[in-house]
Structures are given as structure tokens and as C-alpha cells.
Write a protein that holds these residues in place. Structure first.
Motif, mmCIF file in Angstrom:
data_model
loop_
_atom_site.group_PDB
_atom_site.id
_atom_site.type_symbol
_atom_site.label_atom_id
_atom_site.label_comp_id
_atom_site.label_asym_id
_atom_site.label_seq_id
_atom_site.Cartn_x
_atom_site.Cartn_y
_atom_site.Cartn_z
ATOM 1 N N CYS A 171 0.989 -1.070 0.154
ATOM 2 C CA CYS A 171 -0.347 0.057 -0.064
ATOM 3 C C CYS A 171 0.971 1.544 0.256
ATOM 4 O O CYS A 171 1.908 1.216 0.896
ATOM 5 C CB CYS A 171 -1.122 -0.060 0.706
ATOM 6 S SG CYS A 171 -1.724 1.583 1.558
ATOM 7 N N PHE A 174 -0.731 6.370 2.719
ATOM 8 C CA PHE A 174 -0.794 6.125 4.765
ATOM 9 C C PHE A 174 -2.018 5.767 4.966
ATOM 10 O O PHE A 174 -2.262 7.083 4.577
ATOM 11 C CB PHE A 174 0.149 8.030 4.994
ATOM 12 C CG PHE A 174 -0.311 7.104 6.764
ATOM 13 C CD1 PHE A 174 0.386 6.192 6.880
ATOM 14 C CD2 PHE A 174 -1.000 7.599 7.293
ATOM 15 C CE1 PHE A 174 1.077 6.116 8.451
ATOM 16 C CE2 PHE A 174 -1.332 7.906 9.206
ATOM 17 C CZ PHE A 174 -0.225 6.743 9.805
ATOM 18 N N HIS A 179 -0.314 0.432 8.339
ATOM 19 C CA HIS A 179 -0.196 0.526 6.834
ATOM 20 C C HIS A 179 1.146 0.063 6.177
ATOM 21 O O HIS A 179 1.075 -0.578 4.734
ATOM 22 C CB HIS A 179 0.123 1.962 6.644
ATOM 23 C CG HIS A 179 0.973 2.584 5.561
ATOM 24 N ND1 HIS A 179 0.313 2.834 4.148
ATOM 25 C CD2 HIS A 179 1.924 3.182 5.295
ATOM 26 C CE1 HIS A 179 0.933 2.974 3.269
ATOM 27 N NE2 HIS A 179 2.299 3.488 3.689
ATOM 28 N N MET A 182 0.511 -2.813 6.011
ATOM 29 C CA MET A 182 -0.456 -3.710 4.434
ATOM 30 C C MET A 182 0.085 -4.652 2.850
ATOM 31 O O MET A 182 -0.289 -3.364 2.296
ATOM 32 C CB MET A 182 -1.222 -2.450 4.280
ATOM 33 C CG MET A 182 -2.312 -3.185 3.490
ATOM 34 S SD MET A 182 -3.875 -1.459 3.193
ATOM 35 C CE MET A 182 -4.651 -1.904 2.865
#
Ligand code: CUA
Length: 311
Positions: A171, A174, A179, A182
Motif C-alpha cells: 500500500c 498512508f 499501513h 498492508m
């Protein structure tokens, strides 16, 4: 900078073009600067301002930026043509995991896998990206550029891998405290292997075979079924079954995965699952998993036996 797919190749070409172009312009500016500083002013030729501004401020940028613009627009169009039905995949960004949904094809049944995107090597697949909640951004550097993932619209991204392989995706926006965790795996397979995998995933979950696994199945329905689903079993009565948006991943074929808990374990067997069940609370506390450390040892073993059986 090590592209493994055509879209990433286009991006790498643009990057190298800009890099070498930037180096050449930087070199030219340095040569001119040294010339101005060290050349005796009396011996420098007199240059009028207007032609210099027209050449350096208008002609040069037009000459360098126009090809770049054309190349970029052409690459963008090349990556927006539609693909075959089998290769249209829905991706939902949750806090903090990716739900990958393979569509129903000719009535063969849709299915979902968490944190794992499989695709056939050598064929483009089209991702339909949307978010459930906050903004994310999907990025598989080896295969394609980033694409923002919004709650109120569907963004499309075409990706393709040249050859079979496993690539890391993450990802890139943010989205909360976890995060950085992820991440997801992109697994490119030979097309026939991919089709076999599709067929296997479309199968319903395996029925429990032992008393221990049956006990685990009942525990799963009461302890996990509110957030997770296992397709076509007694767990089907749980409130999470068939929901469009589910708090936790689909676990129908969890034991066929390569990893548990975003990489917490790299082999899924009953012992690893049993060990992980009370521990995940510590690692996944931010995603709202309930505390399972109160489960006694036999219950944990039963639950793990059931989950590890779901190949
Ligand atoms: Cu999702 Cu950052």
C-alpha cells in the motif's frame, strides 16, 4: 528499476529517458556556468538576450518534453484496453488487508482470497480497485505503477507479468497505524496452472474428516464466523457469510496459501495455526480481531485442525 512486466517496462523506459535527459541538461548548464565564471569577460562573445531566451527557454523544453508527453500518453492508452472476462479481478482495500475477488465466470462461481493476487503470466489482467473506508494505493513495483484506491469510485489498473514469479505488492498511501504491514503477494503462474488454481479455488471448502475437525468447525462458526466466511459449510449460517463487505478474509481454502497472518508463518499446518491463534491478537490488534487467548488449549487445537484442513 527491474521491470518484470510490460507496464513496468514502459515506466522504466520513461524513468531512464528522464534520468539521462536530466543528466545531459545538467551537464550543459554546468559547462555554461564554468564558462561564465572562468572565461575572461573581455574575450566572451556578446550574446543578445532574446535569442538566448527563445532557444533555452522555449525551443529546448519543447524539444525535450514533447516526445516525453507523446510516449507517456501512448503508454497510458496501451494500458487501458479491456481484457477477457476471466481476467477481470476486483480488489477491495480494507484496513489493513487486500481482499481479492475473482468473478463468477460462466456460472462457475466467484471466490475471494486475502492478500494474494494470482494471475496468468503473459496475459494482462484488469484490476477494479475500490476501498472500504479510507484511501489506499496499490503498488507492485515490478509490474506496474501505483493506483489510488478510493471508497467512492472504482479505479482500473491493468497489470501483466512477463514470466511466472512471485512479486511483492504494497500500500503506497498512508492509511493508518498498520499501513506499513498492508502488503500483498502477486503470484504469476503459467496459464494452465493458473486455470487449475482457479478451478480449485471455486470448489467449496472441504468437509471436516475427524471428530477434532468437526469440533473446530463448530468453534469457527461461533468464534470466527461473524467476520470470516468459509463457503458452503455449516458455517454458512454465520452473519459474515455472503456479505458484500466483511471485516475479515474469506478462509475457504486458507491452508492452500503460502503464508499465515501477512507472513507471520510461511507454512500453514495445525501446529503453526494453533500457535498463531492467541498470538495474532498482538500483531493484529489494530485490525480489530477479538482476543482469542481465552480459548483453552484443546479448543485452540480443534480450531487449528479444522483450519489447516481447509486446503
Ligand atoms: Cu492501506 Cu496504506
Amino acid at each position: 528499476l527491474a521491470p518484470r512486466g510490460p507496464a513496468a517496462g514502459d515506466i522504466a523506459n520513461i524513468w531512464w529517458g528522464m534520468c539521462w535527459g536530466g543528466c545531459a541538461i545538467f551537464g550543459l548548464v554546468m559547462v555554461l556556468a564554468f564558462y561564465v565564471v572562468f572565461r575572461n569577460p573581455d574575450k566572451r562573445p556578446k550574446v543578445r538576450a532574446t535569442p538566448l531566451i527563445l532557444a533555452g527557454g522555449l525551443a529546448l523544453p519543447l524539444l525535450t518534453l514533447t516526445p516525453l508527453l507523446f510516449y507517456g500518453v501512448k503508454a497510458g492508452y496501451r494500458w487501458s484496453a479491456p481484457v477477457e472476462d476471466d481476467y477481470r479481478i476486483e480488489v477491495v482495500g480494507n484496513q489493513f488487508w487486500w481482499d481479492v475477488r475473482y468473478p463468477d465466470a460462466d456460472g462457475r462461481g466467484a471466490f475471494e482470497v486475502a492478500r494474494r493476487l494470482r494471475l496468468p503470466a503473459g496475459s494482462p489482467v484488469e484490476l477494479f480497485l475500490r476501498s472500504c473506508g479510507v484511501r489506499h494505493s496499490s503498488w507492485v513495483p515490478s509490474l506496474a505503477g501505483t493506483m489510488d484506491v478510493f471508497p467512492d469510485r472504482v479505479n482500473r489498473l491493468r497489470i501483466e507479468a512477463d514470466d511466472p514469479g512471485v512479486f511483492r505488492g504494497e500500500c503506497a498511501e498512508f492509511c493508518g497505524l498498520r499501513h506499513a504491514h498492508m502488503v500483498f503477494q502477486v503470484i504469476a503462474q503459467a496459464p494452465d496452472e493458473f486455470q487449475r488454481w482457479l478451478a480449485a479455488q471455486r470448489e467449496p471448502a472441504r468437509a471436516p474428516e475427524s471428530e477434532l475437525q468437526q469440533q473446530g468447525q463448530r468453534l469457527f462458526a461461533s468464534e470466527c464466523g461473524h467476520c470470516h466466511q468459509v463457503r458452503d459449510t455449516a458455517v454458512g449460517s454465520s452473519s459474515a457469510q455472503g456479505k458484500a463487505v466483511r471485516p475479515g478474509p474469506d478462509l475457504t481454502h486458507i491452508a492452500s496459501r503460502r503464508q499465515l497472518g501477512a507472513g507471520a508463518a510461511t507454512e500453514i499446518n495445525a501446529a503453526n495455526v494453533a500457535e498463531w491463534l492467541p498470538y495474532h491478537r498482538k500483531t493484529d490488534v489494530r485490525i480489530g480481531m477479538p482476543d482469542l487467548s481465552s480459548l483453552d488449549e484443546p479448543s485452540r487445537r480443534a480450531l487449528a485442525a479444522y483450519l489447516a484442513h481447509l486446503r
